[in-house]
Motif scaffolding. Structure first.
Motif, short mmCIF file in Angstrom:
data_model
loop_
_atom_site.label_atom_id
_atom_site.label_comp_id
_atom_site.label_asym_id
_atom_site.label_seq_id
_atom_site.Cartn_x
_atom_site.Cartn_y
_atom_site.Cartn_z
N ASP A 18 43.45 11.88 -85.07
CA ASP A 18 42.08 11.64 -85.09
C ASP A 18 41.36 12.80 -85.13
O ASP A 18 41.92 13.82 -85.41
CB ASP A 18 41.70 10.65 -84.02
CG ASP A 18 42.01 11.12 -82.80
OD1 ASP A 18 42.25 12.48 -82.42
OD2 ASP A 18 42.13 10.46 -81.59
N TYR A 23 49.04 12.68 -83.23
CA TYR A 23 49.91 11.78 -82.39
C TYR A 23 51.52 11.83 -82.98
O TYR A 23 52.20 11.52 -82.42
CB TYR A 23 49.39 10.35 -82.61
CG TYR A 23 47.91 10.56 -81.95
CD1 TYR A 23 47.80 10.55 -80.41
CD2 TYR A 23 46.73 10.47 -82.72
CE1 TYR A 23 46.47 10.54 -80.11
CE2 TYR A 23 45.47 10.33 -82.15
CZ TYR A 23 45.40 10.12 -80.84
OH TYR A 23 44.35 10.31 -80.23
N GLN A 37 52.05 7.40 -79.87
CA GLN A 37 51.11 6.60 -78.92
C GLN A 37 50.02 7.16 -78.79
O GLN A 37 50.18 8.65 -79.01
CB GLN A 37 51.91 6.08 -77.63
CG GLN A 37 52.34 7.09 -76.86
CD GLN A 37 52.99 6.56 -75.65
OE1 GLN A 37 53.48 5.51 -75.68
NE2 GLN A 37 52.98 7.57 -74.61
N GLY A 38 49.04 6.86 -78.20
CA GLY A 38 47.57 7.78 -78.01
C GLY A 38 48.02 8.64 -76.48
O GLY A 38 49.12 8.75 -76.07
N PHE A 45 44.53 5.48 -77.80
CA PHE A 45 43.96 6.52 -78.60
C PHE A 45 42.73 7.20 -78.36
O PHE A 45 42.08 6.20 -77.98
CB PHE A 45 44.18 6.30 -80.21
CG PHE A 45 45.56 5.78 -80.57
CD1 PHE A 45 46.39 6.71 -80.90
CD2 PHE A 45 45.84 4.56 -80.59
CE1 PHE A 45 47.71 6.49 -81.29
CE2 PHE A 45 47.26 4.20 -81.02
CZ PHE A 45 48.22 5.09 -81.33
N LEU A 50 42.46 6.36 -86.95
CA LEU A 50 43.27 7.22 -87.07
C LEU A 50 43.67 7.75 -88.59
O LEU A 50 43.71 6.75 -89.53
CB LEU A 50 44.79 6.88 -86.74
CG LEU A 50 44.91 6.29 -85.17
CD1 LEU A 50 46.34 5.85 -85.02
CD2 LEU A 50 44.55 7.81 -84.32
#
Length: 70
Positions: A18, A23, A37-38, A45, A50
């Motif tokens: 992002d 990620y 995963q965030g 996130f 994304l």
């Protein structure tokens, strides 16, 4: 946590990010799943969108908040 499957015709460098974080950044083979995963403590996130980049070119964006189905 989110898992996707790369469906391109040849191995590629895939990046999921992002505007703040990356990620996933790695080489994937056709048909290979990859998971990410965030960065929040609960795995969420930072942002709701994304961007998926394949071999340096933006491929798609996905919305990852609970307000819309993936």
């Amino acid at each position: 946590m989110l898992s996707l499957v790369y469906d391109g015709p040849a191995p590629a460098m895939v990046r999921v990010s992002d505007s703040e974080d990356v990620y996933f950044n790695g080489m994937v083979e056709p048909g290979e799943p990859f998971t990410f995963q965030g960065t929040d403590d609960d795995g969420k996130f930072q942002k709701n969108e994304l961007t998926i980049t394949v071999n340096g070119a933006e491929d798609t964006t996905i919305h990852v908040s609970c307000s819309q189905d993936i």
